[in-house]
Design a protein around this motif. Structure first.
Motif, PDB file in Angstrom:
ATOM      1  N   ALA A 167       0.828  -1.203   0.000  1.00  0.00           N
ATOM      2  CA  ALA A 167       0.000   0.000   0.000  1.00  0.00           C
ATOM      3  C   ALA A 167       0.869   1.263   0.000  1.00  0.00           C
ATOM      4  O   ALA A 167       0.544   2.253  -0.658  1.00  0.00           O
ATOM      5  N   LEU A 168       1.979   1.216   0.713  1.00  0.00           N
ATOM      6  CA  LEU A 168       2.900   2.348   0.703  1.00  0.00           C
ATOM      7  C   LEU A 168       3.522   2.524  -0.675  1.00  0.00           C
ATOM      8  O   LEU A 168       3.736   3.657  -1.134  1.00  0.00           O
ATOM      9  N   GLU A 169       3.805   1.413  -1.336  1.00  0.00           N
ATOM     10  CA  GLU A 169       4.368   1.482  -2.688  1.00  0.00           C
ATOM     11  C   GLU A 169       3.419   2.212  -3.626  1.00  0.00           C
ATOM     12  O   GLU A 169       3.842   2.991  -4.491  1.00  0.00           O
ATOM     13  N   ARG A 170       2.128   1.982  -3.446  1.00  0.00           N
ATOM     14  CA  ARG A 170       1.145   2.687  -4.268  1.00  0.00           C
ATOM     15  C   ARG A 170       1.196   4.188  -4.005  1.00  0.00           C
ATOM     16  O   ARG A 170       1.033   4.997  -4.928  1.00  0.00           O
ATOM     17  N   LEU A 171       1.458   4.582  -2.776  1.00  0.00           N
ATOM     18  CA  LEU A 171       1.592   6.003  -2.473  1.00  0.00           C
ATOM     19  C   LEU A 171       2.778   6.616  -3.211  1.00  0.00           C
ATOM     20  O   LEU A 171       2.711   7.755  -3.680  1.00  0.00           O
ATOM     21  N   VAL A 172       3.869   5.869  -3.287  1.00  0.00           N
ATOM     22  CA  VAL A 172       5.038   6.351  -4.041  1.00  0.00           C
ATOM     23  C   VAL A 172       4.643   6.602  -5.494  1.00  0.00           C
ATOM     24  O   VAL A 172       4.991   7.634  -6.086  1.00  0.00           O
ATOM     25  N   GLN A 173       3.889   5.662  -6.060  1.00  0.00           N
ATOM     26  CA  GLN A 173       3.441   5.820  -7.443  1.00  0.00           C
ATOM     27  C   GLN A 173       2.539   7.050  -7.581  1.00  0.00           C
ATOM     28  O   GLN A 173       2.661   7.813  -8.550  1.00  0.00           O
ATOM     29  N   LEU A 174       1.642   7.246  -6.636  1.00  0.00           N
ATOM     30  CA  LEU A 174       0.735   8.393  -6.699  1.00  0.00           C
ATOM     31  C   LEU A 174       1.507   9.708  -6.637  1.00  0.00           C
ATOM     32  O   LEU A 174       1.193  10.667  -7.351  1.00  0.00           O
ATOM     33  N   ALA A 175       2.505   9.761  -5.753  1.00  0.00           N
ATOM     34  CA  ALA A 175       3.309  10.977  -5.647  1.00  0.00           C
ATOM     35  C   ALA A 175       4.056  11.240  -6.949  1.00  0.00           C
ATOM     36  O   ALA A 175       4.152  12.393  -7.401  1.00  0.00           O
ATOM     37  N   ALA A 176       4.571  10.183  -7.562  1.00  0.00           N
ATOM     38  CA  ALA A 176       5.285  10.342  -8.833  1.00  0.00           C
ATOM     39  C   ALA A 176       4.342  10.820  -9.926  1.00  0.00           C
ATOM     40  O   ALA A 176       4.703  11.656 -10.758  1.00  0.00           O
ATOM     41  N   GLU A 177       3.123  10.286  -9.917  1.00  0.00           N
ATOM     42  CA  GLU A 177       2.151  10.666 -10.945  1.00  0.00           C
ATOM     43  C   GLU A 177       1.741  12.121 -10.846  1.00  0.00           C
ATOM     44  O   GLU A 177       1.270  12.700 -11.833  1.00  0.00           O
ATOM     45  N   ARG A 178       1.903  12.720  -9.672  1.00  0.00           N
ATOM     46  CA  ARG A 178       1.598  14.147  -9.544  1.00  0.00           C
ATOM     47  C   ARG A 178       2.447  14.965 -10.494  1.00  0.00           C
ATOM     48  O   ARG A 178       2.080  16.055 -10.904  1.00  0.00           O
ATOM     49  N   ARG A 179       3.605  14.464 -10.839  1.00  0.00           N
ATOM     50  CA  ARG A 179       4.496  15.163 -11.762  1.00  0.00           C
ATOM     51  C   ARG A 179       4.539  14.455 -13.113  1.00  0.00           C
ATOM     52  O   ARG A 179       5.467  14.613 -13.876  1.00  0.00           O
ATOM     53  N   GLU A 180       3.505  13.653 -13.351  1.00  0.00           N
ATOM     54  CA  GLU A 180       3.384  12.911 -14.612  1.00  0.00           C
ATOM     55  C   GLU A 180       4.644  12.097 -14.895  1.00  0.00           C
ATOM     56  O   GLU A 180       5.192  12.084 -15.985  1.00  0.00           O
ATOM     57  N   ARG A 181       5.100  11.457 -13.832  1.00  0.00           N
ATOM     58  CA  ARG A 181       6.288  10.636 -13.983  1.00  0.00           C
ATOM     59  C   ARG A 181       5.990   9.223 -13.530  1.00  0.00           C
ATOM     60  O   ARG A 181       4.974   8.948 -12.905  1.00  0.00           O
ATOM     61  N   SER A 182       6.885   8.328 -13.849  1.00  0.00           N
ATOM     62  CA  SER A 182       6.859   6.976 -13.314  1.00  0.00           C
ATOM     63  C   SER A 182       8.063   6.818 -12.410  1.00  0.00           C
ATOM     64  O   SER A 182       8.988   7.629 -12.429  1.00  0.00           O
ATOM     65  N   VAL A 183       8.034   5.775 -11.606  1.00  0.00           N
ATOM     66  CA  VAL A 183       9.142   5.515 -10.688  1.00  0.00           C
ATOM     67  C   VAL A 183      10.086   4.490 -11.289  1.00  0.00           C
ATOM     68  O   VAL A 183       9.663   3.413 -11.703  1.00  0.00           O
ATOM     69  N   ALA A 184      11.362   4.829 -11.336  1.00  0.00           N
ATOM     70  CA  ALA A 184      12.404   3.874 -11.716  1.00  0.00           C
ATOM     71  C   ALA A 184      13.160   3.505 -10.444  1.00  0.00           C
ATOM     72  O   ALA A 184      13.853   4.340  -9.863  1.00  0.00           O
ATOM     73  N   GLN A 185      12.981   2.263 -10.014  1.00  0.00           N
ATOM     74  CA  GLN A 185      13.672   1.800  -8.815  1.00  0.00           C
ATOM     75  C   GLN A 185      14.998   1.177  -9.231  1.00  0.00           C
ATOM     76  O   GLN A 185      15.022   0.158  -9.928  1.00  0.00           O
ATOM     77  N   VAL A 186      16.062   1.801  -8.805  1.00  0.00           N
ATOM     78  CA  VAL A 186      17.408   1.399  -9.218  1.00  0.00           C
ATOM     79  C   VAL A 186      18.132   0.770  -8.031  1.00  0.00           C
ATOM     80  O   VAL A 186      18.219   1.380  -6.963  1.00  0.00           O
ATOM     81  N   THR A 187      18.617  -0.439  -8.220  1.00  0.00           N
ATOM     82  CA  THR A 187      19.462  -1.081  -7.210  1.00  0.00           C
ATOM     83  C   THR A 187      20.867  -1.175  -7.790  1.00  0.00           C
ATOM     84  O   THR A 187      21.071  -1.736  -8.877  1.00  0.00           O
ATOM     85  N   SER A 188      21.839  -0.619  -7.067  1.00  0.00           N
ATOM     86  CA  SER A 188      23.218  -0.557  -7.550  1.00  0.00           C
ATOM     87  C   SER A 188      24.133  -1.304  -6.599  1.00  0.00           C
ATOM     88  O   SER A 188      23.909  -1.334  -5.379  1.00  0.00           O
ATOM     89  N   ALA A 189      25.161  -1.916  -7.161  1.00  0.00           N
ATOM     90  CA  ALA A 189      26.129  -2.630  -6.324  1.00  0.00           C
ATOM     91  C   ALA A 189      26.936  -1.671  -5.461  1.00  0.00           C
ATOM     92  O   ALA A 189      27.452  -2.062  -4.408  1.00  0.00           O
ATOM     93  N   SER A 190      27.047  -0.421  -5.890  1.00  0.00           N
ATOM     94  CA  SER A 190      27.781   0.586  -5.111  1.00  0.00           C
ATOM     95  C   SER A 190      27.075   1.930  -5.272  1.00  0.00           C
ATOM     96  O   SER A 190      26.238   2.105  -6.165  1.00  0.00           O
ATOM     97  N   ALA A 191      27.403   2.848  -4.406  1.00  0.00           N
ATOM     98  CA  ALA A 191      26.752   4.162  -4.437  1.00  0.00           C
ATOM     99  C   ALA A 191      27.035   4.875  -5.749  1.00  0.00           C
ATOM    100  O   ALA A 191      28.150   4.791  -6.290  1.00  0.00           O
TER     101      ALA A 191
END
Length: 273
Positions: free
Chosen positions: A188-212
Motif C-alpha cells: 500500500a505504501l508502494e502505491r503512495l510512491v506511485q501516486l506521488a510520482a504521478e503528480r508530476r506525470e512521472r513513473s518511478v524507476a527503482q534502481v538497485t546498484s552494487a555501489s553508491a
C-alpha cells in the motif's frame, strides 16, 4: 484500488469537484485532505452511517442532506462541497465509497505538497519509508496487525517517523497503516510512491546498484532512462553489494538487469537448458 464501473464514475466526478474546490482562492488543500481522511475514519467506524451514505435506494438529495447534517460545522465548506459530490453519486458498495473518499483525501494532501514545493521530498520520503517497512517483516506485521489498537499503530508510526518526514508524508503513512485491514502495508505504501510520482506525470524507476552512485552518474542514468521510456522518471536508488556489480532497474513490471549477479543467473539458465 479496484473499483466497479459505478464507483469509477462516481470517483471521476468527485475528483473533478475536488480539483475545482482546491483551485478556489483561500482553500487549503492540506486542511481539505485531513478532513476528508477524518470522514473516512468516521465511516470506517460507523457501519450504519457508511451504508446510509452509499444507499442507492435513497435520493441523492437525501444522502447529501444526511452527510451535511452530520458533518456541517465539523469540517470546512470546501470539504463539504467535495463530500456533496461523494454522497450524491452512486457507488457500487459502501466500502468502495470509503476507498474512493480515501483516494480524494490523499490527492488533496499531495496537491498541498505540490503547491508548497515539497512534492519531491514527499515522494522520496514515502519511498524510504516503504523500503524500511518492506525490509523489516516484524515491523510490517505490527503495522498490519488487525488486533492492534489504532492508537498503538499511530504511535508507532509517529515514533519511527515524526520529525523525520514532512507532515504530509506522516499523514499519508498513518492513513495506510490505519486502513491496512490485514493487507500488506508495504504494498500500500508502494502505491503512495506511485501516486506521488504521478503528480508530476512521472513513473518511478527503482534502481538497485552494487555501489553508491555519484550525482553525475545518477544524472546520466536518469537522462538515459527518460530517453528510453519517452517520459520523465522518478529515480530512486538503493545500494545492494550482493549484486556484485552493475545495476538493476525496475520500471513498473519491467526489469533491466545489468548486474553481475543477474548475468551469472542468466548464464546458469542457458547452461541448464
Amino acid at each position: 484500488m479496484t473499483l466497479h464501473a459505478a464507483s469509477r464514475e462516481a470517483l471521476d466526478l468527485a475528483e473533478n469537484r475536488l480539483g475545482e474546490v482546491l483551485a478556489a482562492a483561500g482553500t487549503d488543500p492540506a486542511t481539505v485532505g485531513d478532513e476528508l481522511l477524518s470522514v473516512v475514519a468516521l465511516l470506517d467506524r460507523e457501519i450504519g452511517l457508511r451504508r446510509a451514505v452509499a444507499d442507492g435506494s435513497s435520493s441523492s438529495e437525501a444522502r447529501i442532506g444526511l452527510a451535511r447534517g452530520i458533518l456541517a460545522g465539523k469540517v470546512s465548506e470546501p470539504a463539504l462541497q467535495v463530500l456533496d459530490s461523494v454522497a450524491g453519486s452512486r457507488w457500487s458498495s459502501p466500502r468502495e465509497l470509503t476507498d474512493g473518499l480515501e483516494a480524494l483525501g490523499r490527492s488533496a494532501l499531495l496537491t498541498s505538497a505540490e503547491k508548497s514545493g515539497n512534492i519531491d521530498a514527499v515522494e522520496d520520503q514515502l519511498f524510504r519509508v516503504t523500503r524500511i517497512v518492506a525490509g523489516a517483516p516484524e515491523l510490517e506485521r505490527a503495522l498490519s496487525d488487525l488486533a492492534a489498537p489504532a492508537e498503538a499503530k499511530r504511535t508507532l508510526v509517529r515514533t519511527l517517523f515524526a520529525d523525520k518526514v514532512d507532515v504530509v508524508t506522516e499523514t499519508l503513512v498513518e492513513q495506510v497503516v490505519l486502513r491496512a485491514k490485514g493487507r500488506g502495508v508495504a504494498n500500500a505504501l508502494e502505491r503512495l510512491v506511485q501516486l506521488a510520482a504521478e503528480r508530476r506525470e512521472r513513473s518511478v524507476a527503482q534502481v538497485t546498484s552494487a555501489s553508491a552512485l555519484s550525482d553525475e552518474q545518477q544524472a546520466r542514468l536518469s537522462e538515459k532512462l527518460n530517453a528510453l521510456y519517452g517520459r520523465q522518471l522518478a529515480l530512486h536508488v538503493e545500494v545492494d553489494p550482493k549484486l556484485g556489480g552493475g545495476l538493476v532497474v525496475r520500471v513498473g513490471d519491467e526489469v533491466i538487469d545489468g548486474s553481475t549477479a543477474g548475468r551469472i543467473d542468466a548464464l546458469r539458465r542457458r547452461l541448464a537448458s
